[in-house]
Write a protein that holds these residues in place. Structure first.
Motif, mmCIF file in Angstrom:
data_model
loop_
_atom_site.group_PDB
_atom_site.id
_atom_site.type_symbol
_atom_site.label_atom_id
_atom_site.label_comp_id
_atom_site.label_asym_id
_atom_site.label_seq_id
_atom_site.Cartn_x
_atom_site.Cartn_y
_atom_site.Cartn_z
ATOM 1 N N ASN A 211 0.833 -1.289 0.077
ATOM 2 C CA ASN A 211 -0.065 0.047 0.063
ATOM 3 C C ASN A 211 0.986 1.257 0.001
ATOM 4 N N PHE A 212 1.892 1.279 0.921
ATOM 5 C CA PHE A 212 2.753 2.427 0.631
ATOM 6 C C PHE A 212 3.718 2.511 -0.449
ATOM 7 N N LEU A 213 3.954 1.353 -1.106
ATOM 8 C CA LEU A 213 4.635 1.417 -2.361
ATOM 9 C C LEU A 213 3.952 1.970 -3.402
ATOM 10 N N GLU A 214 2.736 1.374 -3.394
ATOM 11 C CA GLU A 214 1.795 2.112 -4.592
ATOM 12 C C GLU A 214 1.476 3.563 -4.203
ATOM 13 N N ALA A 215 1.355 4.037 -2.917
ATOM 14 C CA ALA A 215 1.220 5.332 -2.509
ATOM 15 C C ALA A 215 2.367 6.176 -3.021
ATOM 16 N N LEU A 216 3.539 5.900 -3.065
ATOM 17 C CA LEU A 216 4.766 6.548 -3.541
ATOM 18 C C LEU A 216 4.603 7.147 -5.004
ATOM 19 N N ASN A 217 3.592 6.367 -5.650
ATOM 20 C CA ASN A 217 3.400 6.907 -7.195
ATOM 21 C C ASN A 217 2.620 8.287 -7.169
ATOM 22 N N ASP A 218 1.811 8.440 -6.056
ATOM 23 C CA ASP A 218 0.861 9.821 -6.208
ATOM 24 C C ASP A 218 1.459 11.069 -5.402
ATOM 25 N N ILE A 219 2.547 10.900 -5.044
ATOM 26 C CA ILE A 219 3.227 12.059 -4.284
ATOM 27 C C ILE A 219 3.020 13.247 -5.057
ATOM 28 N N GLU A 220 2.285 14.507 -4.475
ATOM 29 C CA GLU A 220 2.332 15.660 -4.934
ATOM 30 C C GLU A 220 3.254 16.580 -4.193
ATOM 31 N N ILE A 221 3.466 16.428 -2.933
ATOM 32 C CA ILE A 221 4.219 17.308 -2.076
ATOM 33 C C ILE A 221 5.275 16.610 -1.285
ATOM 34 N N ALA A 222 6.370 16.826 -1.281
ATOM 35 C CA ALA A 222 7.606 16.242 -0.776
ATOM 36 C C ALA A 222 7.873 17.175 0.456
ATOM 37 N N VAL A 223 7.924 16.864 1.343
ATOM 38 C CA VAL A 223 8.326 17.783 2.806
ATOM 39 C C VAL A 223 9.439 17.079 3.266
ATOM 40 N N PHE A 224 10.842 17.973 3.631
ATOM 41 C CA PHE A 224 11.773 17.521 4.061
ATOM 42 C C PHE A 224 12.128 18.241 5.494
ATOM 43 N N ASP A 225 12.678 17.545 6.579
ATOM 44 C CA ASP A 225 13.553 18.212 7.539
ATOM 45 C C ASP A 225 14.742 18.559 7.114
ATOM 46 N N LYS A 226 15.523 19.570 7.768
ATOM 47 C CA LYS A 226 16.793 19.960 7.188
ATOM 48 C C LYS A 226 17.808 19.184 7.894
ATOM 49 N N THR A 227 18.126 19.280 8.982
ATOM 50 C CA THR A 227 19.349 19.039 9.898
ATOM 51 C C THR A 227 19.128 17.463 9.873
ATOM 52 N N GLY A 228 20.148 16.722 9.606
ATOM 53 C CA GLY A 228 20.368 15.220 9.318
ATOM 54 C C GLY A 228 19.686 14.580 8.495
ATOM 55 N N THR A 229 18.915 15.641 7.549
ATOM 56 C CA THR A 229 18.002 14.619 6.417
ATOM 57 C C THR A 229 18.794 15.476 4.952
ATOM 58 N N LEU A 230 18.597 16.414 5.015
ATOM 59 C CA LEU A 230 19.468 17.278 3.562
ATOM 60 C C LEU A 230 20.599 17.739 4.042
ATOM 61 N N THR A 231 20.950 17.929 5.252
ATOM 62 C CA THR A 231 22.243 18.359 5.540
ATOM 63 C C THR A 231 22.898 17.427 6.636
ATOM 64 N N GLU A 232 24.081 17.229 6.559
ATOM 65 C CA GLU A 232 24.858 16.221 7.279
ATOM 66 C C GLU A 232 24.369 16.092 8.950
ATOM 67 N N GLY A 233 23.979 16.958 9.612
ATOM 68 C CA GLY A 233 23.588 17.253 10.739
ATOM 69 C C GLY A 233 24.828 16.985 11.843
ATOM 70 N N THR A 234 26.017 17.173 11.368
ATOM 71 C CA THR A 234 27.384 17.387 12.125
ATOM 72 C C THR A 234 27.934 18.698 11.694
ATOM 73 N N PHE A 235 28.223 19.450 12.859
ATOM 74 C CA PHE A 235 28.796 20.884 12.602
ATOM 75 C C PHE A 235 30.576 20.696 12.358
ATOM 76 N N THR A 236 30.790 21.700 11.294
ATOM 77 C CA THR A 236 32.147 21.475 10.928
ATOM 78 C C THR A 236 32.623 23.237 10.715
ATOM 79 N N VAL A 237 33.958 23.276 11.175
ATOM 80 C CA VAL A 237 34.435 24.569 11.115
ATOM 81 C C VAL A 237 34.581 24.963 9.556
ATOM 82 N N THR A 238 33.909 25.874 9.185
ATOM 83 C CA THR A 238 33.859 26.331 7.704
ATOM 84 C C THR A 238 34.837 27.632 7.277
ATOM 85 N N GLU A 239 35.015 28.460 8.396
ATOM 86 C CA GLU A 239 35.848 29.623 8.307
ATOM 87 C C GLU A 239 36.610 29.958 9.635
#
Length: 786
Positions: free
Chosen positions: A468-496
């Motif tokens: 049922n969930f596999l078939e439901a993935l065909n009908d996705i209209e809106i995709a919602v993401f958390d940021k930290t740990g999902t789209l980003t690494e979720g671990t802090f790094t010294v960048t400057e």
């Protein structure tokens, strides 16, 4: 080390009060028989670790009383009321659907699911005390509907061996079948309308199709009429009656050949899927003093030490005590690159130890290990049927009787209305209707397609909890993401590192690392990690944490201030505010601004790929929700080309925002939310599909989410959608193909163009091709042109 008692789980149906759940947990924890208890409000379950001397019936009664006192509408039942059985002798997909339908209507059974692909039956009982009684009733129902079929109880997540065809029985059947064909061929060379001709044909018919005829008559007495045995018996006996003797035998021969090849194809597909899941060792080598002993994994307790040699699968989850090695995690995560492990790191059951000897302390029992959960999820996923599967099952129940009724009308109405039409001619056409009406091609291939899709997803490190969930993935209209740990690494790094007054980057980092070494905050840890040298904290003195601002300390005779802009303002430091993205640590030495260090969360390497994949699949809106600052969130959203970004949200704000987004989709459209499976459980539960990112070994993620990505790669979400689309494409190919061929031959038969043996070849050929086509879903290959 003393072994931990096995946990007991109870379901709390209709538990709707979070505060009641908390009170239930506290009261159960106070019981003398309980070591520890935990109520999961999301999954509506209570997990009990009992003390050694507990009495199960007494404990159950006490828990029921506590629950009733707190929330009277909540029913308590042991999770063990979910029973799993292996089914032996079941060779008819249509019969499987009838068994399931009958069991669901049986008193004492809340739900029943027959999985024809893996030959398993799952029952949910209303009362565990009636288990033996229900098992007896279940066996009687099955024996009545399908004589010779038996069930045997197996442990949840237990052995999933596929029923194999006995070679000696197969040889015997082939010899008998060969004798029948020789008699049929002999009859063709004997003069027609003679006694030897008829005797040879009748002998060959009963040798080849006697079993089919016997089953048909037994089924008629049980009120089970519209199955393939009945249809073939009526069609072939009818052919004998109207004088089409050789054709009657030929139809039975082709039918049996088709059934034989279909069984081979289905069994091969089962073995292919089983091979994907063959990842759990039966035994573990356990250290016993100076010696080692082989034990079944079910007997191994927490705290015992396993010895894992190169090339062996890791039997149970644990922590590396000694040894260094490379681990192949592909079977769980789909990740092709092996990972290195060292003492103190966690290793997961099912993975392969490649090149070093490891000693590992067991941290989870067999029933709770990662590989057991993966196997249980994948094997039980087929019980949650997709809408298409349910539609085909209902369609088959209606379609076959309708075709039989049309066949009866076709046999008797035209000869009465059409001048010159004979009963023999129209009965023959009606018999063709009966031959082609069997719905096996659909009933077998559709569930096999979804089962294969779930297996393909699992092989790529994606756990989908049901068709049922596999078939439901065909009908996705809106995709919602958390940021930290999902789209980003979720671990802090010294960048400057930005310095003032001639101070070098290394000097500023050293001073910051020493002061921050007293804190375990992720930002402080990232600064110490960047310094990457031994820190002698004796060089520090007068360390003072200034709440909400930062830290003050004396280092090498100088006063060091490190913190946010508010700290600089509070201490009257003249500084230049940074516009860099991320968390800014401002540093002052002896009252003079010395520079700043920028710490930020890095975007994952394949996040952009994930977003592009989802857009290529036609998803209308991609949204990111985060508690992070607006400037940082907008920067991430812009780089990833996300449609909408909402920042500075509390967990409850995320739930409110998802509720708003749910109202924006169409009636048939779906929304999925991707989070870490721990902090975002309310949103995961509220979404149409909850996807837990990086759920490997995380109990909360596996419990709450509908789909679990077994590593931290966002692109696997795109893979999941692709597998879902590929599965649906193949499933509907089979539906169109099977129905198209059937309706074509129904028309050809009615017009007198097709013969009976052509119809039976078409029927068994469609079934075989549909099964083989369903297996293509296992051959995953992402194609952007899909």
């Amino acid at each position: 080390m003393e072994k931990k008692m096995k946990d007991i789980k109870y379901s709390l149906s209709d538990l709707s009060c979070a505060s009641c759940a908390d009170r239930i947990e506290r009261k159960v924890n106070k019981l003398d028989d309980v070591e520890v208890a935990s109520v999961n409000f999301v999954t509506k379950e209570i997990t009990i670790t009992p003390k050694k001397s507990y009495d199960s019936e007494t404990l159950f009664s006490k828990i029921k009383k506590i629950v009733k006192d707190e929330e009277s509408s909540t029913e308590v039942c042991e999770i063990s009321t979910n029973l799993l059985f292996a089914i032996e002798g079941l060779d008819c997909a249509n019969c499987a659907a009838k068994i399931e339908d009958k069991l669901i209507k049986t008193d004492g059974i809340i739900d029943a699911s027959v999985d024809f692909m893996s030959k398993k039956l799952k029952l949910v009982l209303s009362n565990v005390s009636e288990k033996n009684k229900i098992i007896d009733i279940t066996q009687k129902i099955i024996s009545k509907l399908e004589p010779g079929v038996t069930i045997s109880e197996i442990n949840q997540g237990g052995d999933s061996d596929v029923e194999e065809v006995d070679e000696s029985t197969l040889k015997k059947d082939l010899i008998i079948f060969g004798v029948g064909i020789l008699l049929f061929i002999s009859a063709l060379f004997v003069k027609e309308d003679t006694l030897p001709h008829y005797v040879l044909l009748i002998l060959s018919y009963f040798i080849i199709g006697g079993e089919v005829v016997l089953k048909a008559f037994k089924n008629i007495f049980r009120g089970k009429v519209f199955d393939e045995n009945f249809l073939m018996t009526i069609a072939t006996v009818g052919a004998f009656i109207i004088g089409e003797h050789p054709e009657a035998v030929a139809v039975m021969i082709f039918f049996q050949i088709g059934e034989f090849f279909q069984d081979i194809a289905v069994n091969r597909s089962r073995r292919s899927i089983k091979k994907l899941l063959d990842i759990r060792p039966d035994t573990a080598m356990i250290q016993n003093g100076k010696n080692s002993v082989e034990m079944r994994i079910e007997e191994v307790g927490i705290g015992e030490i396993m010895i894992i040699r190169p090339g062996e699968r890791i039997p149970l989850d644990g922590e590396v005590i000694t040894g260094k090695s490379t681990i192949d995690t592909k079977v769980l995560t789909g990740e092709s690159v092996p990972t290195s492990v060292f003492p103190g790191e966690q290793v997961l059951s099912g993975c392969i130890n490649i090149n070093g000897v490891l000693t590992v302390m067991v941290t989870k029992l067999s029933s709770e290990s990662t590989v057991s959960k993966v196997l249980e999820l994948v094997e039980n996923a087929s019980s949650k049927k997709a809408p298409t599967e349910k539609f085909i099952t209902k369609f088959a129940r209606v379609y076959t009787p309708i075709v039989v009724i049309i066949a009866a009308l076709l046999a008797f109405i035209p000869p009465l209305l059409i001048e010159g039409a004979t009963f023999d001619e129209w009965i023959y056409r009606a018999l063709i209707f009966l031959v082609i009406s069997c719905p096996c091609a659909l009933v077998v291939s559709i569930p096999l397609g979804f089962f294969g899709g779930i297996g393909a997803a699992s092989r790529n490190g994606i756990l989908v909890k049901g068709g049922n969930f596999l078939e439901a993935l065909n009908d996705i209209e809106i995709a919602v993401f958390d940021k930290t740990g999902t789209l980003t690494e979720g671990t802090f790094t010294v960048t400057e590192i930005n310095t003032m007054n001639g101070l070098s980057n290394e000097e500023l980092l050293e001073k910051a690392a020493y002061v921050e070494s007293y804190s375990n905050h992720p930002i402080a840890v990232s600064v110490v990690s960047k310094y990457n040298k031994e820190i002698n904290q004796n060089l520090l003195s007068k360390v003072e944490e200034i709440s909400g601002h930062g830290v003050k300390a004396m280092y090498q005779g100088a006063e060091i201030l490190i913190g946010n802009a508010r700290l600089m303002d509070k201490e009257g430091i003249d500084f230049q505010e940074s516009k860099s993205l991320g968390s800014i640590l401002y540093i002052a030495i002896d009252g003079q601004y010395a520079g700043n260090i920028v710490v930020s969360d890095q975007i994952k390497k394949d996040s952009k790929t994930a977003i592009q994949m989802l857009k290529s699949f036609g998803i209308k809106k991609i949204v990111m929700l985060t508690g992070d600052k607006k400037l940082v969130a907008d920067s991430v959203g812009k780089e990833l080309m996300i449609d909408e970004v909402y920042s500075e949200l509390l967990p409850e704000d995320k739930l409110i925002k998802v509720e708003e987004l749910l109202k924006q989709k169409s009636k048939k459209g779906k929304l999925f939310f991707v989070g870490d499976g721990i902090n975002d459980t309310p949103v995961l539960a509220r979404s149409d599909i909850g996807i837990a990112m990086g759920g490997l070994g995380a109990d909360a993620a596996i419990d709450v989410a509908d789909v679990v990505i077994m590593n931290d790669e966002p692109s696997k979400i795109g893979t999941a959608v692709f597998v879902a689309k590929r599965t649906r494409k193949i499933v509907w190919q089979n539906i169109y193909f099977a129905l198209g061929i059937k309706f074509m031959f129904l028309a050809l038969g009615a017009l007198g163009i097709a013969t009976m043996w052509e119809a039976v070849i078409a029927d068994v050929g469609v079934s075989l091709l549909a099964v083989l086509n369903a297996m293509r879903v296992l051959n995953y290959k992402y194609d952007k042109s899909l």
